[in-house]
Motif scaffolding. Structure first.
Motif, PDB file in Angstrom:
ATOM      1  N   ILE A 107      83.538   9.358  98.276  1.00 10.48           N
ATOM      2  CA  ILE A 107      83.322  10.358  97.897  1.00 10.48           C
ATOM      3  C   ILE A 107      83.052  11.080  98.885  1.00 10.48           C
ATOM      4  CG2 ILE A 107      80.835  10.549  97.554  1.00 10.48           C
ATOM      5  CD1 ILE A 107      80.754   7.775  96.068  1.00 10.48           C
ATOM      6  N   ALA A 108      83.206  12.679  99.192  1.00  9.39           N
ATOM      7  CA  ALA A 108      83.900  13.280 100.052  1.00  9.39           C
ATOM      8  C   ALA A 108      82.137  14.088 100.011  1.00  9.39           C
ATOM      9  CB  ALA A 108      84.656  14.165 100.263  1.00  9.39           C
ATOM     10  N   VAL A 109      81.459  13.667 101.275  1.00 14.83           N
ATOM     11  CA  VAL A 109      79.715  14.485 101.154  1.00 14.83           C
ATOM     12  C   VAL A 109      79.612  15.358 102.495  1.00 14.83           C
ATOM     13  CG1 VAL A 109      77.118  14.101 100.797  1.00 14.83           C
ATOM     14  CG2 VAL A 109      78.884  12.485  99.917  1.00 14.83           C
ATOM     15  N   ALA A 110      80.963  15.336 102.956  1.00 18.95           N
ATOM     16  CA  ALA A 110      81.200  15.742 104.460  1.00 18.95           C
ATOM     17  C   ALA A 110      81.079  17.669 104.436  1.00 18.95           C
ATOM     18  CB  ALA A 110      81.887  15.629 105.405  1.00 18.95           C
ATOM     19  N   ALA A 111      80.240  18.294 105.082  1.00 16.93           N
ATOM     20  CA  ALA A 111      80.644  19.570 104.703  1.00 16.93           C
ATOM     21  C   ALA A 111      82.043  20.043 106.419  1.00 16.93           C
ATOM     22  CB  ALA A 111      78.240  20.608 105.485  1.00 16.93           C
TER      23      ALA A 111
ATOM     24  N   ASN B 216      91.236  24.607 107.976  1.00 14.16           N
ATOM     25  CA  ASN B 216      91.754  22.841 108.418  1.00 14.16           C
ATOM     26  C   ASN B 216      92.074  22.768 106.628  1.00 14.16           C
ATOM     27  OD1 ASN B 216      90.514  22.246 109.828  1.00 14.16           O
ATOM     28  ND2 ASN B 216      88.622  22.786 110.050  1.00 14.16           N
ATOM     29  N   PRO B 217      93.062  20.995 106.978  1.00 10.27           N
ATOM     30  CA  PRO B 217      93.395  20.551 105.808  1.00 10.27           C
ATOM     31  C   PRO B 217      91.807  20.910 104.760  1.00 10.27           C
ATOM     32  CG  PRO B 217      92.869  19.287 107.426  1.00 10.27           C
ATOM     33  CD  PRO B 217      92.797  20.197 108.293  1.00 10.27           C
ATOM     34  N   ASP B 218      92.088  20.087 103.262  1.00 11.76           N
ATOM     35  CA  ASP B 218      91.351  19.741 102.738  1.00 11.76           C
ATOM     36  C   ASP B 218      91.319  18.193 102.315  1.00 11.76           C
ATOM     37  OD1 ASP B 218      90.016  19.069 100.283  1.00 11.76           O
ATOM     38  OD2 ASP B 218      89.798  21.335  99.930  1.00 11.76           O
TER      39      ASP B 218
ATOM     40  N   ALA C  13      85.647  25.151  88.537  1.00 15.21           N
ATOM     41  CA  ALA C  13      86.017  25.332  88.978  1.00 15.21           C
ATOM     42  C   ALA C  13      86.752  24.708  89.683  1.00 15.21           C
ATOM     43  CB  ALA C  13      86.580  27.318  89.145  1.00 15.21           C
ATOM     44  N   LYS C  14      85.797  24.534  91.027  1.00 16.73           N
ATOM     45  CA  LYS C  14      86.650  23.306  92.117  1.00 16.73           C
ATOM     46  C   LYS C  14      86.486  22.353  91.658  1.00 16.73           C
ATOM     47  CE  LYS C  14      84.210  24.472  95.846  1.00 16.73           C
ATOM     48  NZ  LYS C  14      82.809  24.836  96.912  1.00 16.73           N
ATOM     49  N   ARG C  15      86.486  21.778  90.609  1.00 17.92           N
ATOM     50  CA  ARG C  15      86.534  20.002  89.909  1.00 17.92           C
ATOM     51  C   ARG C  15      88.126  20.385  89.775  1.00 17.92           C
ATOM     52  NH1 ARG C  15      86.248  16.876  85.738  1.00 17.92           N
ATOM     53  NH2 ARG C  15      86.160  18.404  84.219  1.00 17.92           N
TER      54      ARG C  15
HETATM   55  O1  C5P Z   1      85.958  23.847  98.427  1.00 22.39           O
HETATM   56  P1  C5P Z   1      84.883  22.878  99.517  1.00 22.39           P
HETATM   57  O2  C5P Z   1      84.376  22.784 100.967  1.00 22.39           O
HETATM   58  O3  C5P Z   1      83.672  24.151  98.769  1.00 22.39           O
HETATM   59  O4  C5P Z   1      84.660  21.749  98.606  1.00 22.39           O
HETATM   60  C1  C5P Z   1      83.544  20.924  98.971  1.00 22.39           C
HETATM   61  C2  C5P Z   1      83.981  19.320  98.737  1.00 22.39           C
HETATM   62  O5  C5P Z   1      85.585  19.484  98.921  1.00 22.39           O
HETATM   63  C3  C5P Z   1      82.847  18.284  99.446  1.00 22.39           C
HETATM   64  O6  C5P Z   1      83.051  17.779  98.464  1.00 22.39           O
HETATM   65  C4  C5P Z   1      83.390  18.309 100.822  1.00 22.39           C
HETATM   66  O7  C5P Z   1      83.205  16.727 101.363  1.00 22.39           O
HETATM   67  C5  C5P Z   1      85.170  18.106 100.343  1.00 22.39           C
HETATM   68  N1  C5P Z   1      86.221  19.173 101.255  1.00 22.39           N
HETATM   69  C6  C5P Z   1      87.193  18.406 102.477  1.00 22.39           C
HETATM   70  N2  C5P Z   1      87.621  19.195 103.337  1.00 22.39           N
HETATM   71  C7  C5P Z   1      87.962  20.342 103.215  1.00 22.39           C
HETATM   72  C8  C5P Z   1      86.677  20.843 102.557  1.00 22.39           C
HETATM   73  C9  C5P Z   1      85.605  20.178 101.272  1.00 22.39           C
HETATM   74  O8  C5P Z   1      86.929  17.367 102.132  1.00 22.39           O
HETATM   75  N3  C5P Z   1      88.117  21.181 104.466  1.00 22.39           N
END
Ligand code: C5P
Length: 397
Positions: A270-274, A302-304, A334-336
């Motif tokens: 679960i990716a909740v981080a900003a 940054n890497p996603d 769209a993000k999903r």
């Molecule tokens: O693309 P955006 O940043 O809006 O996406 C948000 C989702 O992607 C969140 O769940 C966030 O934790 C994750 N994310 C990530 N790595 C990044 C950017 C976003 O894991 N570099």
């Protein structure tokens, strides 16, 4: 209206009995009904009047109480109770419970209970480590009794070690967890939470206003649901929920490194981080001196982290968050799709960042589910229930 919780609190003869008074206050503050049962030794440390004043209820000290209509306090008290918690629990009480002895009100209540039993041991470190005590603890655990703690630290006797009773606030978290269903029992959940920090020089950096509250609430909800939880946390003041492992990181790169080293055996991510979208290409080792010129920072993407996990060979069940300031559903869906996520939680930044409440819309293959606006912990519990349901369906396919 949810039904009022009813707890039976057993207090035995240890100096930590004074903390049971605070625990009673916290339970009453939470709106619960508390019936306190004091052993004879417990009453040597804190008298029944204290517990009576705090709970606003009669306090039980004897097996044969004429105050109980049919003289059956040992059976009646746990009927309809949500939990029987013994805090503090001495080595003696633990031994009795492990053997099924019933020679006073509390030990008889334990034997005759029809509700979950939770035990918070408190004793000198050598008593704790005494082989019979550890055998008794193992026996109780295999009987399905929850053993809460003990903690390590300074002891009232002046020694230092394992044996301190958990603090009342932590015992409250365990009690609340015991009321929750366990759909994630045996599952491993990995979570990112909080902001990232991208270094500019020795003292400065780029970050954002994510508080980490939502991520930590989800971690707590996942732990309550029975999961083994690891939180990869950016800089945040949030307190780690009990039972959760925490790895602190600063930058997005560090967060990715930590996620990659933890993700292999993960069932749910679960990716909740900003996560910062950019990092500073050449951060300065020294503090940058100010002068009259315009300063240009070179930023690189940054890497996603989430997209990387979701596109692995055998990805865990991945959940993303989308905080948007407009066109919420359209951008979120769209993000999903773009990140290949089975589930995404969408919220408006205006509602979410730093706040104690949140309003979330869940998007998955079968459409959208609107969770009611509420405290982040309530939202987190509903989100975890939804995750567990989708994860369970995937497993039975
Ligand atoms: O693309 P955006 O940043 O809006 O996406 C948000 C989702 O992607 C969140 O769940 C966030 O934790 C994750 N994310 C990530 N790595 C990044 C950017 C976003 O894991 N570099």
């Amino acid at each position: 209206m949810t039904k009022q919780r009813r707890i039976v609190l057993g207090v035995t003869g240890g100096v930590a009995a004074y903390k049971a008074a605070e625990l009673t206050r916290l339970m009453v503050k939470a709106g619960w009904q508390v019936d306190v049962v004091l052993t004879e030794a417990g009453a040597q440390f804190v008298g029944p009047v204290t517990f009576q004043a705090l709970s606003g209820r009669p306090v039980y000290t004897q097996l044969w109480s004429p105050d109980v209509s049919n003289g059956m306090a040992h059976i009646q008290l746990t009927r309809g109770a949500d939990a029987l918690l013994v805090a503090p629990a001495t080595a003696d009480l633990i031994a009795k419970a492990a053997l099924g002895l019933a020679d006073d009100l509390l030990s008889t209540l334990i034997s005759a209970r029809d509700c979950p039993l939770l035990i918070a041991p408190a004793m000198n470190r050598q008593m704790w480590e005494n082989a019979p005590n550890l055998r008794n603890i193992a026996q109780l655990e295999s009987d399905g009794v929850a053993i809460l703690g003990p903690d390590a630290g300074d002891q009232a006797c002046g020694e230092v070690g394992l044996g301190r009773m958990l603090e009342p606030e932590e015992l409250m978290l365990h009690l609340e967890a015991s009321f929750q269903p366990k759909p994630l029992a045996g599952r491993r959940v990995l979570l990112t939470a909080g902001p990232t920090f991208e270094r500019i020089d020795a003292v400065r950096g780029i970050t954002n206003s994510s508080s980490g509250k939502m991520g930590f609430a989800i971690a707590r909800a996942a732990w309550e649901a029975g999961a083994e939880v690891t939180i990869i946390a950016g800089e945040t003041a949030q307190v780690t929920p009990p039972g959760c492992r925490r790895i602190d990181v600063l930058s997005a790169q560090e967060m990715l490194g930590a996620v990659e080293s933890e993700v292999d055996d993960t069932d749910i991510f679960i990716a909740v981080a900003a996560v910062a979208d950019y990092y500073v290409l050449n951060p300065s080792e020294q503090k940058i001196k100010k002068d009259a010129h315009i300063l240009t920072l070179e930023l690189a993407p940054n890497p996603d982290i989430l997209a990387r996990v979701a596109t692995r060979d055998k990805p865990p069940f991945c959940v993303g968050f989308a905080a948007e300031s407009e066109n919420l559903l359209e951008y979120a869906e769209a993000k999903r799709k773009r990140k290949h996520l089975p589930l995404l939680a969408a919220n408006l930044v205006q509602n979410a960042i730093g706040a104690d409440d949140n309003e979330v819309i869940l998007l998955d293959d079968s459409g959208e589910t609107r969770l009611p606006h509420g405290p982040k912990l309530d939202v987190a519990r509903k989100l975890i229930a939804h995750v567990a349901q989708l994860y369970g369906k995937g497993k039975t396919k």
